[in-house]
Scaffold this motif. Structure first.
Motif, PDB file in Angstrom:
ATOM      1  N   GLN A  13       0.836  -1.206   0.000  1.00 22.52           N
ATOM      2  CA  GLN A  13       0.000   0.000   0.000  1.00 22.52           C
ATOM      3  C   GLN A  13       0.867   1.250   0.000  1.00 22.52           C
ATOM      4  O   GLN A  13       2.022   1.229   0.452  1.00 22.52           O
ATOM      5  CB  GLN A  13      -0.906  -0.001   1.223  1.00 22.52           C
ATOM      6  CG  GLN A  13      -2.021  -1.030   1.174  1.00 22.52           C
ATOM      7  CD  GLN A  13      -3.004  -0.872   2.312  1.00 22.52           C
ATOM      8  OE1 GLN A  13      -2.669  -0.334   3.373  1.00 22.52           O
ATOM      9  NE2 GLN A  13      -4.232  -1.335   2.117  1.00 22.52           N
ATOM     10  N   ALA A  14       0.310   2.312  -0.502  1.00 22.24           N
ATOM     11  CA  ALA A  14       1.001   3.601  -0.483  1.00 22.24           C
ATOM     12  C   ALA A  14       1.422   3.940   0.951  1.00 22.24           C
ATOM     13  O   ALA A  14       0.672   3.721   1.896  1.00 22.24           O
ATOM     14  CB  ALA A  14       0.104   4.692  -1.042  1.00 22.24           C
ATOM     15  N   PRO A  88       2.093   5.330  -5.479  1.00 16.49           N
ATOM     16  CA  PRO A  88       1.605   4.586  -6.651  1.00 16.49           C
ATOM     17  C   PRO A  88       2.467   4.794  -7.891  1.00 16.49           C
ATOM     18  O   PRO A  88       2.627   3.867  -8.696  1.00 16.49           O
ATOM     19  CB  PRO A  88       0.191   5.146  -6.844  1.00 16.49           C
ATOM     20  CG  PRO A  88      -0.237   5.552  -5.469  1.00 16.49           C
ATOM     21  CD  PRO A  88       1.011   6.072  -4.812  1.00 16.49           C
ATOM     22  N   VAL A 119       2.391  -0.584  -6.120  1.00 14.93           N
ATOM     23  CA  VAL A 119       1.982   0.214  -4.968  1.00 14.93           C
ATOM     24  C   VAL A 119       0.529   0.632  -5.176  1.00 14.93           C
ATOM     25  O   VAL A 119       0.209   1.325  -6.139  1.00 14.93           O
ATOM     26  CB  VAL A 119       2.869   1.452  -4.802  1.00 14.93           C
ATOM     27  CG1 VAL A 119       2.474   2.212  -3.536  1.00 14.93           C
ATOM     28  CG2 VAL A 119       4.343   1.053  -4.749  1.00 14.93           C
ATOM     29  N   SER A 120      -0.319   0.195  -4.283  1.00 15.58           N
ATOM     30  CA  SER A 120      -1.746   0.524  -4.394  1.00 15.58           C
ATOM     31  C   SER A 120      -2.061   1.793  -3.606  1.00 15.58           C
ATOM     32  O   SER A 120      -1.444   2.076  -2.585  1.00 15.58           O
ATOM     33  CB  SER A 120      -2.591  -0.638  -3.885  1.00 15.58           C
ATOM     34  OG  SER A 120      -2.346  -0.856  -2.504  1.00 15.58           O
ATOM     35  N   SER A 121      -3.037   2.515  -4.107  1.00 12.51           N
ATOM     36  CA  SER A 121      -3.408   3.787  -3.448  1.00 12.51           C
ATOM     37  C   SER A 121      -4.484   3.579  -2.403  1.00 12.51           C
ATOM     38  O   SER A 121      -5.043   2.520  -2.264  1.00 12.51           O
ATOM     39  CB  SER A 121      -3.890   4.787  -4.498  1.00 12.51           C
ATOM     40  OG  SER A 121      -4.973   4.241  -5.218  1.00 12.51           O
TER      41      SER A 121
END
Length: 121
Positions: A13-14, A88, A119-121
């Motif tokens: 995750q971010a 991200p 990388v997910s927001s």
């Protein structure tokens, strides 16, 4: 020549962190500068960071300064890229590369196969 294998990529995750490793074969690893590059979908491969053969000199692209740290352990034939506060826009395939010369361009002699960082927001 030196053979390179990247590892440590994944989904995060971010704001999270990952540490990439670049393991090299060959007894002459300590002679090589090692660079990290990344390539996002549909984009060119870009320079991220480089470390000199001794580890005494490093350079980073502006976008990762203060967030990424490159280091090496010549006794383990390994270079690391510690990535903190991921964004991200850091999503890409990350490659390490070796060259006898310290370079911030892509003209390296030897390349690994890459490891995906998402990388997910």
């Amino acid at each position: 020549q030196v053979q390179l294998v990247e590892s440590g990529g994944g989904l995060v995750q971010a704001g999270g962190s990952l540490r990439l490793s670049c393991a090299a074969s060959g007894r002459t690893f300590s002679r090589y500068a090692i660079g990290w590059f990344r390539q996002a979908p549909g984009k060119e491969r870009d320079f991220v960071a480089v470390i000199s053969s001794s580890g005494g000199r490093t350079s980073y692209t502006e976008a990762v300064k203060g967030r990424f740290t490159i280091s090496r352990d010549n006794a383990k034939n390994t270079v690391y890229l510690q990535m903190n506060n991921l964004k991200p826009e850091d999503t890409a395939v990350y490659y390490c590369a070796a060259d006898l010369y310290y370079r911030v361009t892509g003209a390296y002699e030897n390349w690994g196969q890459g490891t995906q960082v998402t990388v997910s927001s």
